[in-house]
Design an enzyme around this catalytic site. Structure first.
Site, short mmCIF file in Angstrom:
data_model
loop_
_atom_site.label_atom_id
_atom_site.label_comp_id
_atom_site.label_asym_id
_atom_site.label_seq_id
_atom_site.Cartn_x
_atom_site.Cartn_y
_atom_site.Cartn_z
N HIS A 1 1.75 4.46 -2.84
CA HIS A 1 1.86 5.92 -2.65
C HIS A 1 3.23 6.40 -3.10
O HIS A 1 3.37 7.44 -3.73
CB HIS A 1 1.69 6.28 -1.18
CG HIS A 1 0.29 6.26 -0.66
ND1 HIS A 1 -0.74 6.95 -1.27
CD2 HIS A 1 -0.25 5.67 0.42
CE1 HIS A 1 -1.86 6.76 -0.55
NE2 HIS A 1 -1.59 5.98 0.47
N HIS B 1 3.50 6.84 -6.70
CA HIS B 1 2.75 8.03 -7.12
C HIS B 1 3.64 9.28 -7.01
O HIS B 1 3.59 10.17 -7.85
CB HIS B 1 1.51 8.16 -6.23
CG HIS B 1 0.41 9.01 -6.79
ND1 HIS B 1 -0.63 9.45 -6.01
CD2 HIS B 1 0.17 9.50 -8.02
CE1 HIS B 1 -1.46 10.17 -6.74
NE2 HIS B 1 -1.00 10.21 -7.97
N HIS C 1 0.83 -1.21 0.00
CA HIS C 1 0.00 0.00 0.00
C HIS C 1 0.87 1.27 0.00
O HIS C 1 0.74 2.13 -0.86
CB HIS C 1 -0.92 -0.02 1.23
CG HIS C 1 -1.78 1.19 1.37
ND1 HIS C 1 -3.10 1.20 0.98
CD2 HIS C 1 -1.52 2.44 1.82
CE1 HIS C 1 -3.61 2.40 1.20
NE2 HIS C 1 -2.67 3.17 1.71
N GLU C 2 1.77 1.32 0.98
CA GLU C 2 2.59 2.53 1.09
C GLU C 2 3.52 2.66 -0.11
O GLU C 2 3.82 3.77 -0.55
CB GLU C 2 3.39 2.52 2.40
CG GLU C 2 2.53 2.56 3.66
CD GLU C 2 1.49 3.68 3.67
OE1 GLU C 2 1.75 4.74 3.07
OE2 GLU C 2 0.41 3.49 4.27
ZN LIG Z 1 -2.79 5.23 2.00
#
Ligand SMILES: [Zn+2]
Length: 675
Positions: free
Chosen positions: A466, A469, A462-463
């Protein structure tokens, strides 16, 4: 000379961490703030007719030193906190909020920005201009003088309340410990949990004993595996008592004042309530749209949770128990059921989830999707010995620096997050980013591999989503760089990334046994994937209840006697919170909502984004290959590299060719049948 204010000549212009001392921050903040204000003043008093270049671009260029100082400071204060840094934060947070508010309420600046037209602008420039105008209006630039003055007071007070909320929570996390004295207290716990608890005991001055702390990464495994109902209850109470139980650190008054001031802020700007104000520039647009989604999912989630509860209750009776299932029982009995239903024992899985391999899997997925490569560098400064640093490349092109700070320590706030030391932009030549993932995984014994839970592995993916991104960002202007997108869009790249972890193509290759290095057997892999949605009703209910309370807090009329905890109780009653389940975050410790403005009226965003991520992964499934090149190319261009260049709705449309559909989420969570 203050190293924070120098030009950094380190490799990749990394902050020179070894030379930065606590004493440098205050003078650096003062100098950088003054510089920023002077730069902005020059824009405000420019006598040339306003243009995009002399107004918007000039503002985009302003505050470069402040960005440097603030990014180092806030990364350190959240992951290497000291009393000294906390004291600076308490002083500087309101100061920064005040300066920011002053600039975006400056009527001279607003008049200039407002006078810049769209003619001759690129699409990206027009978007940045629109966002600037919106920021001024939302900060109060259109208000009269009295209104602007009050707004400024409100914003400053909110910033210091947020800092105080975090401080109290951290103090409670540090204060709580359950010391286990004898082997009998360890019944049911795995070897890894026991050794983590032994280390925590040593850190906290109880050598030879075991300590459960109030961090989520310690609490959740304990609740799932401890056979001792009395200890589970004590741990659960300690965890949910953060911010509530000790009068000196209780957050109730902070939360109440925060909500009242937010309401006042929204009303000054002409909105009915804070949620309406907050959502106006999000993808969701209105509180009604948010509630619509949350309630649509609530009904099937609650039905699924109620059905699960009945089964847990049967199990308790079967084992001779004579009690109703409580929140400190749920995870424990659910785990027994999961083992029974799916023949899946966590102990059987744990040897396969080595941190090192999950990191490699996250990198490999980025390589197969986006052509990125990662080379670990030992010669680059870092802020803590635990931190690891990689240079990210695409072919022979430098993409950015990725840092991983994986282990729990007392000076780190709990949770996991992505942040940056520098954002990508290309206004005056290409500036590549420095991105960091900070997690709270439990360190292994010397010489042993660090093992994650499945949840931990998901968090890492998940991280890292990010992080990509931020790393892949390819825009011109800082205002729309990387994760600077609408809050209810920002979880799309992270949640979408989790999908790859749970696929045999990735797990099959990277879930290797810690001792034998053998891949996870196919039939175990099948069972893992089949069990993914187990207990999903409960997990969804825990999340949704927090999201619904968040929206309720920011749409309800606030009187003088406003009490967030009473409101929380009434919302839970109204939605019929299933017995035996607690909220994922109670308002007393709801850092998302009260530690800052970020996720206030915004906790729903995870689910809003999940509607998109479930639907978006479907594009790869439709293509018949989870690494399909042309789908990955569209994903890169429209989402991961695009920052906030486009309105989120249009960005999604550019990737998927249609709007997202909620069915994919219900299906993913296994709630379609309960609907
Ligand atoms: Zn998040």
């Amino acid at each position: 000379m203050n190293p924070l204010l120098e030009d950094w000549t380190t490799p990749f212009a990394m902050p020179p961490f070894d030379r930065i001392k606590e004493d440098h921050f205050k003078p650096a903040f003062e100098a950088a703030l003054a510089e920023w204000k002077a730069e902005v003043e020059a824009v405000a008093t420019d006598t040339a007719p306003p243009s995009f270049a002399n107004t918007v671009e000039a503002l985009e260029r302003s505050g470069e030193s402040l960005d440097k100082v603030a990014s180092v400071f806030f990364n350190l204060s959240s992951s290497c906190s000291t009393e000294g840094l906390q004291a600076i934060e308490e002083e500087i947070a309101p100061e920064l909020a005040k300066s920011h508010a002053e600039i975006f309420m400056d009527t001279r600046l607003f008049a200039r920005v407002d006078a810049v037209g769209d003619d001759g602008l690129t699409d990206e420039q027009a978007r940045v201009l629109k966002l600037y105008k919106e920021s001024f209006v939302r900060a109060g630039a259109r208000l009269d003088e009295a209104g602007r003055k009050r707004m400024s007071e409100v914003m400053q007070r909110l910033a210091s309340l947020g800092a105080q909320f975090s401080k109290n929570l951290l103090a409670d996390e540090k204060a709580f410990e359950l010391v286990l004295e004898t082997e009998a207290d360890l019944e049911g716990l795995s070897g890894a949990e026991v050794s983590a608890m032994a280390r925590a005991a040593e850190d906290r001055g109880h050598p030879g004993k075991w300590v459960v702390t109030a961090s989520r990464s310690a609490v959740e495994p304990f609740l799932q595996s401890s056979k001792r109902r009395d200890l589970r209850e004590a741990v659960w109470r300690g965890f949910v008592g953060r911010g509530a139980d000790r009068p000196e650190t209780a957050t109730k008054d902070i939360a109440a004042e925060t909500v009242r001031l937010r309401d006042e802020r929204a009303k000054l700007l002409g909105f009915d309530n804070f949620a309406a104000f907050k959502l106006e520039n999000q993808m969701a647009k209105t509180p009604e749209a948010v509630r619509g989604l949350l309630e649509r999912v609530w009904t099937p989630a609650k039905a699924a949770a109620e059905a699960d509860r009945a089964r847990l209750q049967e199990l308790i009776v079967e084992e001779g128990g004579n009690f109703e299932v409580q929140p400190w029982d749920w995870a424990y009995y659910a785990e027994i059921l999961r083992q029974r239903d799916h023949d899946l024992d966590d102990a059987e899985l744990k040897p396969y989830m080595q941190l090192e391999n999950i990191i490699a899997a996250s990198f490999d997925t980025a390589s197969r999707l986006f052509g990125l490569s990662f080379a670990e560098r030992d010669d680059i400064p870092r802020h803590h010995p635990d931190v690891r640093v990689w240079e990210v490349m695409r072919g022979d092109k430098h993409v950015g620096i990725f840092m991983g700070d994986y282990f729990v320590r007392p000076s780190k706030r709990s949770g996991a997050w992505m942040s940056t030391f520098r954002d990508q932009q290309a206004m005056d030549g290409e500036i590549r980013p420095i991105v960091i993932n900070t997690c709270n995984f439990v360190q292994a014994k010397e010489g042993e591999p660090v093992m994650l839970t499945f949840e931990g592995a998901r968090t890492l993916f998940h991280e890292f989503g990010h992080a990509l991104h931020g790393l892949m960002s390819d825009v011109t202007y800082p205002r729309i760089s990387g994760t600077s997108v609408a809050r209810d869009f920002v979880e799309l790249p992270s949640q979408l990334y989790e999908h790859w972890l749970m696929r045999p193509e990735v797990l099959g290759r990277y879930a290797l046994h810690a001792e034998t290095n053998e891949p996870m057997p196919q039939e175990l892999l099948d069972r893992v994937i089949a069990a993914q949605n187990f207990n999903m009703g409960a997990a969804t209910v825990e999340y949704l209840s927090s999201a619904l309370v968040d929206i309720a807090m920011h749409t309800t009329d606030v009187g003088e006697d406003y009490d967030p905890q009473a409101l929380e109780a009434s919302v839970l009653e109204k939605i019929g919170m299933p017995a035996g389940l607690g909220m994922r975050h109670r308002s007393a410790q709801f850092g998302h909502v009260f530690a800052g403005d970020g996720y206030s009226s915004g906790y729903y965003s995870y689910m809003w984004s999940e509607v998109m991520d479930a639907d978006a992964f479907g594009a790869f499934e439709d293509a018949g290959d989870i690494f399909d090149a042309s789908t990955a190319e569209r994903l890169s261009t429209a989402i991961y590299s695009a920052g906030g260049r486009q309105d989120p709705e249009l960005a999604y449309l550019a990737f998927r060719g249609r709007a997202p559909e909620v069915e994919a989420l219900l299906k993913r969570r296994g709630l379609l049948d309960a609907a």
